[in-house]
Design a protein around this motif. Structure first.
Motif, short mmCIF file in Angstrom:
data_model
loop_
_atom_site.label_atom_id
_atom_site.label_comp_id
_atom_site.label_asym_id
_atom_site.label_seq_id
_atom_site.Cartn_x
_atom_site.Cartn_y
_atom_site.Cartn_z
N ASP A 100 0.16 -12.38 2.75
CA ASP A 100 0.85 -10.88 3.17
C ASP A 100 2.42 -10.94 2.17
OD1 ASP A 100 -1.97 -10.89 3.32
OD2 ASP A 100 -1.61 -9.81 5.59
N GLY A 130 4.80 1.46 3.53
CA GLY A 130 4.20 1.51 1.81
C GLY A 130 4.86 1.71 1.32
N SER A 141 0.81 -1.20 0.09
CA SER A 141 0.13 -0.06 0.01
C SER A 141 0.76 1.45 0.24
CB SER A 141 -1.06 0.07 1.40
OG SER A 141 0.39 -0.52 2.23
N HIS A 154 3.75 -2.59 6.03
CA HIS A 154 2.54 -2.50 6.15
C HIS A 154 2.46 -0.61 6.80
CE1 HIS A 154 1.15 -6.08 5.48
NE2 HIS A 154 -0.10 -5.35 5.43
N TYR A 155 3.98 -0.55 7.31
CA TYR A 155 3.91 0.94 7.91
C TYR A 155 4.26 1.57 7.17
CZ TYR A 155 5.33 4.04 11.88
OH TYR A 155 6.04 5.32 12.16
N TRP A 166 6.76 -7.99 8.29
CA TRP A 166 4.55 -7.69 7.68
C TRP A 166 4.68 -5.96 8.85
CZ3 TRP A 166 0.85 -6.62 10.39
CH2 TRP A 166 -0.42 -6.65 10.21
#
Length: 390
Positions: free
Chosen positions: A44, A270, A3, A267-268, A263
């Protein structure tokens, strides 16, 4: 999918990774299939990794402990594939440029594969014609690098892939250094040659998450073009009293903490976080290159990625290593040809300024004949065999 979020800085990143690692310190990754949340974290991470490696919907991946194991798994799958598709070959060979990593040599010895390396071109790039000439009736595969460790070049993987297709060979790409930074360097505008699973002919690829993915050690990946290639990787064991035994890679028990750390970071940070970090590294690379161009006798080699080599003309580069060591800088090296080997990462401005100033001062002392103590151009290991731990 990775993301897009904002870059939050290295201090925040370090704290997050440490806390995530410690949260899962006692967990055994071998049994992640029994814990849906742990399995989801692994899946993920692997989905993101396959995407960054150009694997698309067909790509697959496995977690490993490091580049040595990742390269081992890639070559082991290559050998398993060859036993099925080329059963007449009893003494399998693989071909690679001279610049291929030491772990490829090590793996070849473990797996009884004959590794044939060919000399580099005069500009230290891989010699495609020599590689093609080295392919013989016992050849089962090719190994390329993205980038190679000694010279920092991404090998001509497109041409390697064409050879692999033409001769029906398995092509493995060692991208342990570059796998999780080259995609962002390309996005930042760098000229990065094609090297990943999107290149026709590439069947497997190694990439270390604990390098420029910034996962806690130990954490790496071996990635596959499709489930078909991944099938040659697995070693299901049923001939024992407890039923099926199947692990992600070569090792069994493994820490889940590194997976939790990467992981959380993915996500932190991105995509934007990794991209901004890469831009910082590129600015540092350019600053060191510019300074070397200003210093009499120093030059840098053109490289793809975060590696940078510094060579000397008119004096011994080992004197620079020795002088920098007295100032607190431990530098790796390349022996053939001699050069300082820098694995670049983000530095504070004051630290970069000190490195550049020390480099200039050391070279001035060498030119003045006031510095004569050499340093050692070395990479890893434990020294001579007789010094190895018992």
């Amino acid at each position: 999918k990775l993301s897009s979020t904002a870059f939050q800085g290295r201090d925040e990143m370090g704290k997050l990774v440490y806390e995530s690692f410690m949260e899962f310190l006692g967990w055994n990754g071998l049994f992640s299939f029994q814990e849906p949340a742990a399995a989801q974290m692994e899946n993920d991470v692997l989905d993101i990794c396959v995407g960054l490696a150009g694997g698309g919907e067909m790509g697959r991946g496995n977690l490993t402990s490091g580049g040595t194991e990742s390269n081992f798994c890639g070559l082991h799958a290559m050998r398993a594939w060859a036993r099925e598709h080329k059963p007449d070959i009893k003494e399998p060979e693989i071909v690679a440029p001279y610049s291929t990593h030491s772990t490829v040599h090590k793996t070849a010895r473990y797996l009884d594969l004959k590794l044939i390396t060919v000399p580099q071109n005069d500009d230290l790039s891989a010699d495609v014609e020599a590689l093609a000439a080295a392919i013989g009736p016992n050849t089962i595969g090719i190994v390329g690098s993205a980038p190679n460790w000694p010279y920092g070049d991404v090998d001509p993987i497109t041409e390697f892939g064409q050879l692999a297709i033409e001769h029906d060979l398995w092509l493995h790409v060692d991208s342990c250094v570059g796998g999780y930074i080259l995609p962002f360097m390309k996005e930042a505008g760098e000229d990065i040659p094609p090297y990943d699973l999107s290149v026709p002919g590439v069947r497997s690829m190694s990439a270390d998450l604990h390098k420029y993915g910034y996962a806690p050690k130990p954490c790496s990946t071996v990635l596959w073009r499709s489930q078909e290639e991944q099938g040659y990787h697995y070693m299901p064991i049923t001939e024992w009293a407890c039923g099926l035994y199947l692990s992600q890679s070569f090792i069994g028990s493994r820490p889940l903490g590194p997976v939790a750390g990467i992981w959380a970071l993915m996500h932190y940070w991105g995509r934007e976080g990794y991209l901004e970090n890469t831009r910082k590294i590129l600015r540092i690379k350019q600053a060191i290159t510019d300074k070397c161009n200003e210093i009499e006798g120093l030059s840098t080699w053109k490289t793809h990625g975060p590696l940078l080599m510094i060579a000397a003309e008119g004096f011994n580069i080992e004197l620079v290593v020795g002088g920098m060591e007295t100032r607190g800088w431990r530098l790796l090296g390349v022996n053939t040809p001699p050069a300082i080997h820098l694995t670049l990462d983000v530095m504070e401005d004051k630290d970069l300024a000190k490195f550049l100033a020390d480099l200039e001062e050391v070279c001035e002392l060498i030119h003045a004949g006031e510095l004569k103590e050499e340093g050692l151009l070395s990479y890893g290991g434990v020294g001579a065999a007789e010094d190895a731990p018992k």
